[in-house]
Design a protein around this motif. Structure first.
Motif, PDB file in Angstrom:
ATOM      1  N   ALA A 174      -8.940  -2.038  99.874  1.00 19.23           N
ATOM      2  CA  ALA A 174      -7.981  -2.790 100.643  1.00 19.23           C
ATOM      3  C   ALA A 174      -6.912  -3.332  99.703  1.00 19.23           C
ATOM      4  O   ALA A 174      -5.639  -3.071  99.710  1.00 19.23           O
ATOM      5  N   ALA A 214      -5.948   1.163  97.259  1.00 19.55           N
ATOM      6  CA  ALA A 214      -4.903   1.529  98.386  1.00 19.55           C
ATOM      7  C   ALA A 214      -3.396   1.033  98.073  1.00 19.55           C
ATOM      8  O   ALA A 214      -2.594   2.104  98.000  1.00 19.55           O
ATOM      9  N   PRO A 215      -3.238  -0.125  97.410  1.00 23.73           N
ATOM     10  CA  PRO A 215      -1.876  -0.454  97.015  1.00 23.73           C
ATOM     11  C   PRO A 215      -1.649   0.243  95.918  1.00 23.73           C
ATOM     12  O   PRO A 215      -0.431   0.715  95.606  1.00 23.73           O
ATOM     13  N   ARG A 264      -0.583   3.878  96.916  1.00 25.30           N
ATOM     14  CA  ARG A 264       0.688   3.706  97.572  1.00 25.30           C
ATOM     15  C   ARG A 264       1.884   3.572  96.672  1.00 25.30           C
ATOM     16  O   ARG A 264       2.823   4.245  96.601  1.00 25.30           O
ATOM     17  N   GLY A 265       1.661   2.805  95.587  1.00 28.90           N
ATOM     18  CA  GLY A 265       2.668   2.624  94.381  1.00 28.90           C
ATOM     19  C   GLY A 265       2.946   3.860  93.586  1.00 28.90           C
ATOM     20  O   GLY A 265       4.072   4.187  93.465  1.00 28.90           O
ATOM     21  N   GLU A 309       4.800   6.285  96.041  1.00 27.89           N
ATOM     22  CA  GLU A 309       6.134   6.046  95.969  1.00 27.89           C
ATOM     23  C   GLU A 309       6.949   6.561  94.801  1.00 27.89           C
ATOM     24  O   GLU A 309       8.107   6.643  94.573  1.00 27.89           O
ATOM     25  N   THR A 324       5.097   9.813 100.532  1.00 27.40           N
ATOM     26  CA  THR A 324       5.050   8.633 101.699  1.00 27.40           C
ATOM     27  C   THR A 324       3.563   8.457 101.909  1.00 27.40           C
ATOM     28  O   THR A 324       2.749   9.279 102.264  1.00 27.40           O
ATOM     29  N   SER A 332       0.536   6.049 103.264  1.00 29.31           N
ATOM     30  CA  SER A 332       0.110   4.731 104.104  1.00 29.31           C
ATOM     31  C   SER A 332      -0.436   3.685 103.450  1.00 29.31           C
ATOM     32  O   SER A 332      -1.250   3.702 102.659  1.00 29.31           O
ATOM     33  N   SER A 333      -0.219   2.331 104.001  1.00 27.83           N
ATOM     34  CA  SER A 333      -1.110   1.506 103.182  1.00 27.83           C
ATOM     35  C   SER A 333      -2.442   1.459 103.568  1.00 27.83           C
ATOM     36  O   SER A 333      -3.198   0.717 102.771  1.00 27.83           O
ATOM     37  N   GLU A 334      -2.847   2.125 104.609  1.00 25.87           N
ATOM     38  CA  GLU A 334      -4.320   2.530 104.928  1.00 25.87           C
ATOM     39  C   GLU A 334      -4.542   3.962 104.789  1.00 25.87           C
ATOM     40  O   GLU A 334      -3.847   4.549 105.857  1.00 25.87           O
ATOM     41  N   SER A 335      -5.107   4.459 104.054  1.00 27.07           N
ATOM     42  CA  SER A 335      -5.039   6.068 103.912  1.00 27.07           C
ATOM     43  C   SER A 335      -6.462   6.458 103.930  1.00 27.07           C
ATOM     44  O   SER A 335      -7.309   5.695 103.376  1.00 27.07           O
ATOM     45  N   GLU A 351      -2.563   9.653 105.085  1.00 26.06           N
ATOM     46  CA  GLU A 351      -2.229   8.933 106.367  1.00 26.06           C
ATOM     47  C   GLU A 351      -3.439   8.140 106.620  1.00 26.06           C
ATOM     48  O   GLU A 351      -4.532   8.563 106.241  1.00 26.06           O
TER      49      GLU A 351
END
Length: 459
Positions: free
Chosen positions: A288, A292-293, A296-297, A300, A305, A307-310, A402
């Motif tokens: 978490a 996950a970050p 996400r980074g 992007e 796209t 999700s913060s929780e994937s 997602e």
């Protein structure tokens, strides 16, 4: 310490004393000529010890089972004036509070159950004294009768071995009956669920929303219980985890078994297996707060796209977690392949890599399949990582970027808090557990067939 454990500890001491006394009695009756005895002195000692231990143990277990209900009935009969006008649940709560207060617990209204707690305490003291007396009498009787029975021709070996066999059968029966009980509880509660929700709607429904509405006019007031999104999410995360764990774990096992030196193996194998000892909640935090970050980074930065929780974050971290299951078991299996197969392959001119690919891995395939199956089962049953990294949303998607959820997470979610097992929401947890059990059973059957097929070929 409760009387139960005090008496049990005393029985263990009596067991040791009885064993020594019975053994000494055996030497005495044969005048030191052990060959004249029908059974070895150790069997005579075990016979006396069991004659002391078993009757007391059965009495102690019976007392532990029946004494709470007997004490409660006596206390309630003496407190009839206080419980008059109470409903059945209130009477049960009254008895529970009295019992808790009697043994030092904290209750909401101690003045109401104070007298009942005193009765409970006094009756409990009498009951404890009674069981101590009964246990002592049984121990003395067992010792006296068995000690006198020991003679040169006493067949204590048959009795002791019969008791051991019955004990082993009982232990096996407990394991079998426990399994049957788990399966039957799942089946019965699932049948109650399917009386409320049609089976086909559950198996093939594509929407999962078990939360019932507060008002009848709200959307989804009756809840929707389609399991497809949950199993798709479970399989998606498991697939990602195995894509990480299977190659990394198998290649690590090959390196440790055939390439690494003894010094490297002595260091690398324990370090790798440390991953299996890390709590899953720590993996959840790692997924978490770090993985996950990071995903996400990175997404992007390339225009995706995420999700913060994937599912990707949960699957990757779960794969890291189950690497030791694959590597350790596969390493043991590969090391079990006879060295003669490797030597024969080398004698035919094969290189080490060719030997591994064409000889060692095919010979070790049954064990490798078992290791992968264990890893799949571990991934399917994981909950904490999914909760913290993949979320609770039941999305029907195969996009790993997602948020998804799994069957085990929803089972936990449905049973959180004080729940009554009379609604479709809570009973759905048992239906999910039953289907998950069937899926796992099918995987075990398939793996067993594969193991049998290749074991016949390479034995």
């Amino acid at each position: 310490m409760s009387v139960f454990w005090i008496v049990l500890a005393g029985l263990c001491v009596l067991f040791a004393v009885g064993f020594g006394a019975g053994k000494a009695r055996a030497y005495a009756v044969c005048n030191g000529s052990v060959s004249d005895l029908h059974s070895r002195p150790g069997y005579h000692g075990a016979y006396v010890a069991l004659s002391i231990f078993l009757p007391c143990l059965f009495a102690l277990l019976a007392w532990a089972i029946v004494s709470p209900s007997i004490l409660e009935s006596y206390v309630l009969s003496e407190s009839a004036a206080v419980t008059a006008g109470m409903s059945a649940p209130e009477v049960q709560a009254f008895a529970r509070d009295a019992r808790a207060l009697a043994f030092g617990g904290i209750v909401g209204r101690p003045e109401l159950v104070k007298d009942a707690a005193e009765l409970y305490r006094s009756y409990s003291a009498v009951s404890d004294t009674l069981i101590l007396v009964v246990a002592g009498l049984l121990a003395a009787a067992g010792f006296f009768l068995s000690y006198r029975k020991i003679q040169v021709d006493t067949r204590t070996r048959h009795t002791v071995e019969r008791v051991i066999r019955i004990t082993l059968i009982a232990c096996s029966a407990i394991a079998i009956l426990t399994t049957i009980g788990i399966v039957m509880s799942l089946i019965f509660e699932s049948l109650r669920f399917f009386q409320k929700i049609p089976l086909l709607d559950f198996l093939f429904g594509i929407e999962w929303s078990p939360q019932t509405a507060l008002r009848a006019d709200q959307v989804g007031g009756s809840g929707t219980f389609g399991m497809i999104p949950l199993f798709v999410g479970t399989l998606l995360i498991t697939l990602i985890a195995m894509l990480v764990a299977a190659p990394v774990g198998l290649l690590a096992a090959i390196y440790l078994s055939d390439y690494a030196t003894n010094r490297v193996r002595a260091i690398a194998k324990p370090v790798l297996e440390i991953l299996a000892g890390i709590p899953t909640v720590v993996y959840g935090f790692f997924a978490a707060l770090t993985v996950a970050p990071m995903f996400r980074g990175f997404g992007e930065s390339v225009g995706l796209t995420v999700s913060s929780e994937s599912a990707l974050a949960a699957g990757v971290v779960m794969g890291i977690m189950i690497i030791p299951f694959v590597s350790s078991l596969s390493d043991d299996v590969i090391n079990a392949v006879p060295q003669s197969l490797r030597d024969g392959s080398a004698g035919l001119g094969a290189t080490k890599s060719e030997t591994i690919m064409r000889v060692v891995l095919p010979a070790a395939l049954p064990g490798i399949v078992s290791a992968l199956l264990l890893a799949v089962s571990r991934a399917i049953g994981e909950t904490m990582i999914v909760v913290m990294a993949a979320g609770l949303a039941a999305n029907l998607t195969i996009n790993p970027l997602e948020a998804v959820t799994t069957v085990t997470v929803q089972i936990v979610t449905l049973l959180v808090g004080d729940q009554e097992f009379d609604s479709a929401k809570t009973l759905a947890a048992f239906a999910l557990g039953l289907v998950l059990f069937c899926v796992t059973l099918a995987l075990n059957v398939i793996a067993l067939r594969v193991v049998q097929k290749y074991r016949e070929q390479y034995d």
